[in-house]
Design a protein around this motif. Structure first.
Motif, mmCIF file in Angstrom:
data_model
loop_
_atom_site.group_PDB
_atom_site.id
_atom_site.type_symbol
_atom_site.label_atom_id
_atom_site.label_comp_id
_atom_site.label_asym_id
_atom_site.label_seq_id
_atom_site.Cartn_x
_atom_site.Cartn_y
_atom_site.Cartn_z
ATOM 1 N N ARG A 16 0.838 -1.192 0.000
ATOM 2 C CA ARG A 16 0.000 0.000 0.000
ATOM 3 C C ARG A 16 0.877 1.247 0.000
ATOM 4 O O ARG A 16 2.084 1.173 0.222
ATOM 5 C CB ARG A 16 -0.911 0.014 1.235
ATOM 6 C CG ARG A 16 -0.170 0.001 2.564
ATOM 7 C CD ARG A 16 -1.101 -0.190 3.757
ATOM 8 N NE ARG A 16 -0.371 -0.278 5.021
ATOM 9 C CZ ARG A 16 -0.055 0.761 5.780
ATOM 10 N NH1 ARG A 16 -0.409 1.992 5.402
ATOM 11 N NH2 ARG A 16 0.611 0.604 6.911
ATOM 12 N N PHE A 17 0.233 2.381 -0.256
ATOM 13 C CA PHE A 17 0.884 3.685 -0.207
ATOM 14 C C PHE A 17 0.399 4.440 1.021
ATOM 15 O O PHE A 17 -0.706 4.197 1.522
ATOM 16 C CB PHE A 17 0.556 4.499 -1.455
ATOM 17 C CG PHE A 17 1.167 3.971 -2.724
ATOM 18 C CD1 PHE A 17 2.393 4.436 -3.154
ATOM 19 C CD2 PHE A 17 0.509 3.010 -3.489
ATOM 20 C CE1 PHE A 17 2.958 3.957 -4.335
ATOM 21 C CE2 PHE A 17 1.057 2.528 -4.663
ATOM 22 C CZ PHE A 17 2.291 3.009 -5.083
ATOM 23 N N ILE A 162 1.087 9.573 -5.447
ATOM 24 C CA ILE A 162 0.461 8.277 -5.168
ATOM 25 C C ILE A 162 -0.575 7.942 -6.242
ATOM 26 O O ILE A 162 -0.686 6.787 -6.678
ATOM 27 C CB ILE A 162 -0.173 8.285 -3.770
ATOM 28 C CG1 ILE A 162 0.928 8.306 -2.702
ATOM 29 C CG2 ILE A 162 -1.068 7.063 -3.567
ATOM 30 C CD1 ILE A 162 0.414 8.445 -1.286
ATOM 31 N N ALA A 163 -1.313 8.945 -6.693
ATOM 32 C CA ALA A 163 -2.297 8.713 -7.759
ATOM 33 C C ALA A 163 -1.601 8.226 -9.024
ATOM 34 O O ALA A 163 -2.060 7.286 -9.694
ATOM 35 C CB ALA A 163 -3.084 9.985 -8.033
ATOM 36 N N ARG A 165 1.436 6.746 -9.233
ATOM 37 C CA ARG A 165 2.025 5.419 -9.021
ATOM 38 C C ARG A 165 0.950 4.340 -8.991
ATOM 39 O O ARG A 165 1.168 3.226 -9.507
ATOM 40 C CB ARG A 165 2.793 5.395 -7.691
ATOM 41 C CG ARG A 165 3.873 6.443 -7.541
ATOM 42 C CD ARG A 165 5.004 6.266 -8.506
ATOM 43 N NE ARG A 165 5.984 7.328 -8.346
ATOM 44 C CZ ARG A 165 6.981 7.559 -9.182
ATOM 45 N NH1 ARG A 165 7.144 6.778 -10.246
ATOM 46 N NH2 ARG A 165 7.831 8.559 -8.970
ATOM 47 N N SER A 166 -0.186 4.642 -8.409
ATOM 48 C CA SER A 166 -1.280 3.669 -8.383
ATOM 49 C C SER A 166 -1.732 3.336 -9.805
ATOM 50 O O SER A 166 -2.050 2.175 -10.115
ATOM 51 C CB SER A 166 -2.455 4.210 -7.572
ATOM 52 O OG SER A 166 -2.078 4.459 -6.235
ATOM 53 N N LEU A 169 0.806 1.004 -11.334
ATOM 54 C CA LEU A 169 0.652 -0.340 -10.798
ATOM 55 C C LEU A 169 -0.548 -1.035 -11.423
ATOM 56 O O LEU A 169 -0.482 -2.214 -11.799
ATOM 57 C CB LEU A 169 0.498 -0.264 -9.279
ATOM 58 C CG LEU A 169 0.306 -1.584 -8.533
ATOM 59 C CD1 LEU A 169 1.506 -2.498 -8.737
ATOM 60 C CD2 LEU A 169 0.085 -1.334 -7.041
ATOM 61 N N ALA A 170 -1.648 -0.306 -11.560
ATOM 62 C CA ALA A 170 -2.855 -0.902 -12.135
ATOM 63 C C ALA A 170 -2.666 -1.254 -13.609
ATOM 64 O O ALA A 170 -3.188 -2.265 -14.085
ATOM 65 C CB ALA A 170 -4.032 0.061 -11.973
ATOM 66 N N TRP A 174 3.790 -4.639 -10.880
ATOM 67 C CA TRP A 174 4.929 -4.180 -10.079
ATOM 68 C C TRP A 174 6.122 -3.789 -10.937
ATOM 69 O O TRP A 174 6.882 -2.877 -10.599
ATOM 70 C CB TRP A 174 5.316 -5.275 -9.084
ATOM 71 C CG TRP A 174 4.279 -5.417 -8.031
ATOM 72 C CD1 TRP A 174 3.268 -6.322 -7.985
ATOM 73 C CD2 TRP A 174 4.114 -4.581 -6.891
ATOM 74 N NE1 TRP A 174 2.473 -6.106 -6.886
ATOM 75 C CE2 TRP A 174 2.974 -5.056 -6.193
ATOM 76 C CE3 TRP A 174 4.810 -3.481 -6.394
ATOM 77 C CZ2 TRP A 174 2.534 -4.454 -5.024
ATOM 78 C CZ3 TRP A 174 4.378 -2.891 -5.225
ATOM 79 C CH2 TRP A 174 3.252 -3.379 -4.549
ATOM 80 N N LEU A 177 5.535 -0.278 -11.959
ATOM 81 C CA LEU A 177 5.655 0.634 -10.828
ATOM 82 C C LEU A 177 7.104 0.980 -10.546
ATOM 83 O O LEU A 177 7.465 2.147 -10.363
ATOM 84 C CB LEU A 177 5.021 0.007 -9.582
ATOM 85 C CG LEU A 177 5.234 0.781 -8.276
ATOM 86 C CD1 LEU A 177 4.519 2.128 -8.319
ATOM 87 C CD2 LEU A 177 4.761 -0.039 -7.084
ATOM 88 N N HIS A 310 -9.117 11.282 -6.004
ATOM 89 C CA HIS A 310 -8.130 10.382 -5.417
ATOM 90 C C HIS A 310 -8.106 10.644 -3.923
ATOM 91 O O HIS A 310 -7.704 11.716 -3.465
ATOM 92 C CB HIS A 310 -6.736 10.622 -6.011
ATOM 93 C CG HIS A 310 -5.681 9.747 -5.384
ATOM 94 N ND1 HIS A 310 -5.560 8.414 -5.662
ATOM 95 C CD2 HIS A 310 -4.726 10.029 -4.460
ATOM 96 C CE1 HIS A 310 -4.565 7.904 -4.966
ATOM 97 N NE2 HIS A 310 -4.041 8.864 -4.220
#
Length: 334
Positions: A16-17, A162-163, A165-166, A169-170, A174, A177, A310
């Protein structure tokens, strides 16, 4: 030897972030200690010169080796919630087990020759409970003097990172990311590898706890990882856009765009190089958030911006029409 952190299925599900004001406060103090981190923060450092001079940081410096090395984890413990308040994190720091604090302080003192045998080092280890409270008091003064006045803008930048990076990731997992997170980090064979000058024997197991990803505006050019038990394995990395955090918007809006939408809206539109919140834009332009929000609403209704939520804030980005308008004047000159 690099740090190798193997992640199992349970770890990947629990990664998680988080945003941590306590972590940011101690990274700001560590930045003051290490001149190689000053580059992007010189405007902030000039403004904070008087505030820094009023803080007696000698006790904190004891546990922040100037040339790198271990800093006690309890000073900036990995947050246990995505977005804690400074007060809650400080209370958690004050409740640190004295035995754990003493062990971490002793390890830190070994990174500076002679520190453990110095009067200050011996005093700190002799009464770790008192030392924890003294360091917490100093942390609280540093927060209010150095970071609290700027926290709205700093937090907005961290949440925008974080938005982003999320989304990475999506979209790509990984591998995507970590592809542009930091040059010292790599992801291969379900293992996070951190190339570091410090020795880490063997591989660290996350043991189903996952990895906590914490963006920071002050950690550049480094990335920090590890955190031994009982702390959750954590990676503190430089946030995107931190280089422009203390600078006034540099882009000059095209004159044709100014005539079309007005000087203020043109300046805001020109400044949106990446996703940004109302708070961050207000911080950079020296405006009230309510005024910026009104201008953003007009630009969005005109089809120039898109907005997405977000967490507890809304991030704005340019749409293709805005990009075309910004580039029209330079294209005409060419």
């Amino acid at each position: 030897m690099p740090l190798r952190m193997r992640l199992g299925v349970d770890d990947l599900l629990r990664c998680r972030f988080a945003v941590s004001p306590l972590c940011q406060t101690h990274e700001a103090l560590r930045m003051l200690r290490r001149p190689e981190r000053h580059g992007y923060h010189r405007p902030w450092l000039r403004r904070m010169r008087a505030a820094v001079a009023e803080l007696d940081l000698s006790r904190m410096w004891l546990f922040m080796p100037p040339r790198g090395g271990y800093t006690p984890d309890f000073l900036g413990a990995p947050p246990d919630v995505p977005s804690a308040s400074f007060a809650d994190e400080l209370a958690r720091m004050r409740s640190t087990d004295p035995a754990l604090a003493r062990a971490e302080m002793a390890r830190s003192l070994t990174c500076t020759p002679g520190a453990a045998r110095s009067p200050a080092g011996r005093q700190a280890l002799a009464d770790p409970a008192r030392t924890v409270q003294e360091l917490a008091d100093l942390t609280e003064r540093a927060w209010h003097a150095l970071l609290a006045p700027h926290w709205a803008g700093v937090r907005a930048l961290l949440e925008a990172d974080i938005a982003y990076r999320s989304g990475r990731l999506a979209a790509g997992g990984w591998e995507a990311l970590f592809a542009d997170l930091h040059p010292d980090l790599a992801w291969t064979d379900d293992t996070l590898i951190h190339s570091t000058p410090h020795d880490f024997p063997g591989a660290q197991q996350a043991d189903g706890r996952g990895v906590l990803m914490v963006p920071s505006v002050f950690v550049w050019p480094d990335v920090i990882s590890g955190f031994a038990a009982p702390w959750q394995p954590t990676v503190i990395y430089p946030a995107r856009g931190m280089g422009a955090l203390w600078q006034a918007p540099a882009a000059k809006a095209p004159s044709a765009l100014v005539r079309l939408v007005g000087r203020t809206r043109a300046a805001i539109l020109s400044d949106l190089e990446g996703p940004s919140s109302t708070t961050a834009l207000a911080h950079r332009h020296g405006m009230a958030p309510s005024s910026v929000s009104a201008h953003l609403s007009v630009l969005r209704d005109a089809g120039l911006l898109t907005a997405r939520r977000h967490g507890h804030q809304v991030l704005y980005e340019r749409l293709p029409l805005a990009v075309a308008l910004l580039g029209a004047e330079s294209a005409a000159r060419g």
